[in-house]
Design a protein around this motif. Sequence first.
Motif, mmCIF file in Angstrom:
data_model
loop_
_atom_site.group_PDB
_atom_site.id
_atom_site.type_symbol
_atom_site.label_atom_id
_atom_site.label_comp_id
_atom_site.label_asym_id
_atom_site.label_seq_id
_atom_site.Cartn_x
_atom_site.Cartn_y
_atom_site.Cartn_z
ATOM 1 N N ASP B 420 0.828 -1.211 0.000
ATOM 2 C CA ASP B 420 0.000 0.000 0.000
ATOM 3 C C ASP B 420 0.857 1.253 0.000
ATOM 4 O OD1 ASP B 420 -2.629 -1.438 0.541
ATOM 5 O OD2 ASP B 420 -1.444 -2.061 2.263
ATOM 6 N N MET B 421 2.073 1.129 -0.531
ATOM 7 C CA MET B 421 2.998 2.252 -0.406
ATOM 8 C C MET B 421 2.544 3.481 -1.195
ATOM 9 S SD MET B 421 5.002 1.162 1.881
ATOM 10 C CE MET B 421 5.873 2.722 1.953
ATOM 11 N N ALA B 422 1.678 3.288 -2.198
ATOM 12 C CA ALA B 422 1.195 4.442 -2.951
ATOM 13 C C ALA B 422 0.465 5.418 -2.019
ATOM 14 C CB ALA B 422 0.281 3.992 -4.085
ATOM 15 N N TYR B 424 1.261 5.989 1.076
ATOM 16 C CA TYR B 424 2.298 6.749 1.775
ATOM 17 C C TYR B 424 2.872 7.832 0.863
ATOM 18 C CZ TYR B 424 2.324 3.862 5.975
ATOM 19 O OH TYR B 424 1.990 3.254 7.146
#
Lengths: 454, 454
Positions: B420-422, B424
């Motif tokens: 789910d780094m997008a 961040y």
Amino acid sequence: MNKTRKIFLTEKEMPTHWYNIHADMPNKTLPPLHPGTKKPLGSDDLAGLFPMELIKQEMSMEQYIEIPERVMDIYRIWRPSPLVRARNLEKLLDTPAKIYYKNESVSPAGSHKPNTAVPQAYYNYMEGVKKITTETGAGQWGSALAFATGFFDIELKVFMVKVSFNQKPYRKSMMNTWGASVVASPSELTESGRKILAQDPDSPGSLGIAISEAVEMAAKDPETKYSLGSVLNHVLMHQTIIGEEALKQMEKAGDYPDVVIGCFGGGSNFAGISFPFLRNKLLNGHKTRFVAVEPSSCPKLTRGEFRYDFGDTVGLTPLLPMYTLGHDFIPPKIHAGGLRYHGAGSIVSQLLKDGFIEANAVHQTESFEAGVMFARCEGIIPAPETTHAIAQVVAEAKKAKEEGVAKTILFNFSGHGLVDMASYDQYFSGALHDYETTQEEIRKSLETLESIGV
Amino acid sequence: MNKTRKIFLTEKEMPTHWYNIHADMPNKTLPPLHPGTKKPLGSDDLAGLFPMELIKQEMSMEQYIEIPERVMDIYRIWRPSPLVRARNLEKLLDTPAKIYYKNESVSPAGSHKPNTAVPQAYYNYMEGVKKITTETGAGQWGSALAFATGFFDIELKVFMVKVSFNQKPYRKSMMNTWGASVVASPSELTESGRKILAQDPDSPGSLGIAISEAVEMAAKDPETKYSLGSVLNHVLMHQTIIGEEALKQMEKAGDYPDVVIGCFGGGSNFAGISFPFLRNKLLNGHKTRFVAVEPSSCPKLTRGEFRYDFGDTVGLTPLLPMYTLGHDFIPPKIHAGGLRYHGAGSIVSQLLKDGFIEANAVHQTESFEAGVMFARCEGIIPAPETTHAIAQVVAEAKKAKEEGVAKTILFNFSGHGLVDMASYDQYFSGALHDYETTQEEIRKSLETLESIGV
């Protein structure tokens, strides 16, 4: 019926020392040479790049080095890591072999790399270092070091191989979240980067180029040190925590490996799982086989030569004795994994030369096929690098079936693939091809090496 | 000085039963109603969607239900999960509070969701089901069910909320790797999807819409069943393995929580950590507080109404008694997390109504701020959903400091954020804004609900 999958150690059972295999090797490695004078390196020559304690460890002949308490404390976030019996894979392959894997993917960065990132950050911190540079290929090392430097308030600049920088945006996000800054390599920030870009503005980059950039930036600034995630003696030594734990866990399982397998980029995860078991081969005559698995597109162990070579592309690092394809070698960018490095660590190279370990090269489609099989039966999606080890495990297990011999296989599950899913997409879409580096390419690349007597 | 971070259970110490809190609740939930007749539902009404064993569990008043051995065997891939003392966070906040978290991110899918995905796949398999449909918001549920159905050779079709489908391509790749197929919702594959697209071709989708699509596809094909990842009684019950383990681990730690915290979408991870401790409140008068943490942009628990409502947007599911914002409510797409659901499970809603649990709403920038703090001091990057729980933990720990009281906080670390780094990236770039749903929006959405006496 015993259905246990995981063999755990308690935090109290964690090994307290790293193992320095150099002390036990019958033939020591040849000395690293100064890139300018070509004379054996003194510790002062490295002082611009590394803190003294790491230089000491790099040259140490002590058999064991104690893990500092502050490092142990951070290790305890995810260590000891589980040893897992891959019962579903055994069943699927219908093999008499027992398959165990050491699950290093449980670290917060998702791979084995924090095992050395944490002590490296720690020793830099203890000597007052405020800024570190490094390179990263697929992103595992950069994210591990970002994770580690975060605990010690050290500023980190990561040169990330451009092809990975574009393919793996989440790796960059992870590094940012832990507080590091990331730049695509080759970059305009260094002379090395500008030189490469002048020759090839579309250069996909390589680990060798990224190392040149990171080393150059550290060498030019007395306040800045450099950190490397594989190859060097102290890096491989920090990883031995993996094998030291696995030794205790295999003992709890009442078993001992006949073959130990790790994928191979510069040597760190292979060394980590292997060296403590290799100690029993060096000192007690154990017969265990050790197989380093490299990609066919970057076959330094199986088809490279044992030579003095630079660790980087531009030629800024010391010359190290190693199996190499030549520091100019840039692996085809079609390859998805993070094993795209031209050389191998000196210790591993010497062990291969002396016949204590073996090497094998596998193609990436075979690796991904094994990786998907593993994901569907064992549940965990492996990193593209790790799939190379799994391909070898599958081959060994099938051979055991053909020969009708029960044998015990141990491999290092070096990382999970959750941040590398773009590679799986490419695999499923048929965009990944196998690439066999030609003998001519290797010859040409090695031709550029100066001959220094080995 | 005790520096232990993780409290482990052995595989042999794993709880053997799920806990069905319904048996112990002084007020049972109101019955689910048939969407057409508005009469209480019989088990036959659900037989088109679910296997009989899950329908039985949904309606069961047994206090405990035994976990089948085949499910236990797959649980053992990652369970028991560690209970971790967040010593670095305690130190950073300089709080007298002790903070523990149950690390559910260690599952191969990276969240708590496989705890129910595995038994759901298993019971379907036992009744001969060959195909399942489901929906997924941020992708945690879909990937967990893909992981689970892979073990039982069940074909899986996942309707993924369009905004997440576009933001989180790696989730889709994970599901593909485990063998599932994924489609963006609203889609053209179902009447429900086409209806929504006709009204709004740019619809970002919502969990409610995706549920409509998955339910419709299953209802129309007698060979296909449907699976839900939250809200329902049996789903919440499967998650109690989390709290049952945590109870044993807290006992090993010689501690007991004063407050238990979980983020809240439909209720599954909150229920999982809470219900076994709640048992002590219901039966033994323990004073522990239980706090469900929802996003301010989707505040059904704190600002919704207790009403009969559909679980989906189109109105195909049974009517359930729940705290709801109305099934037409589509949370603003600016919100990054997977907590974008209009309603809450019946059991959790009843417990909130009866005062056994509390709820709090937090803004997403506050949540991400807490998440980044956690990543930098504890090392693990939390899922955007999980950051909501962490924001509450930070508030409780600060309050403990102000009041000078040592208290013990336990929260569920429901998942990691590596896929789910997008989100961040958006947070760091300043693109995430807080959104307070207005009273007028909630009033308008609830207006469309038919009044059925509660």
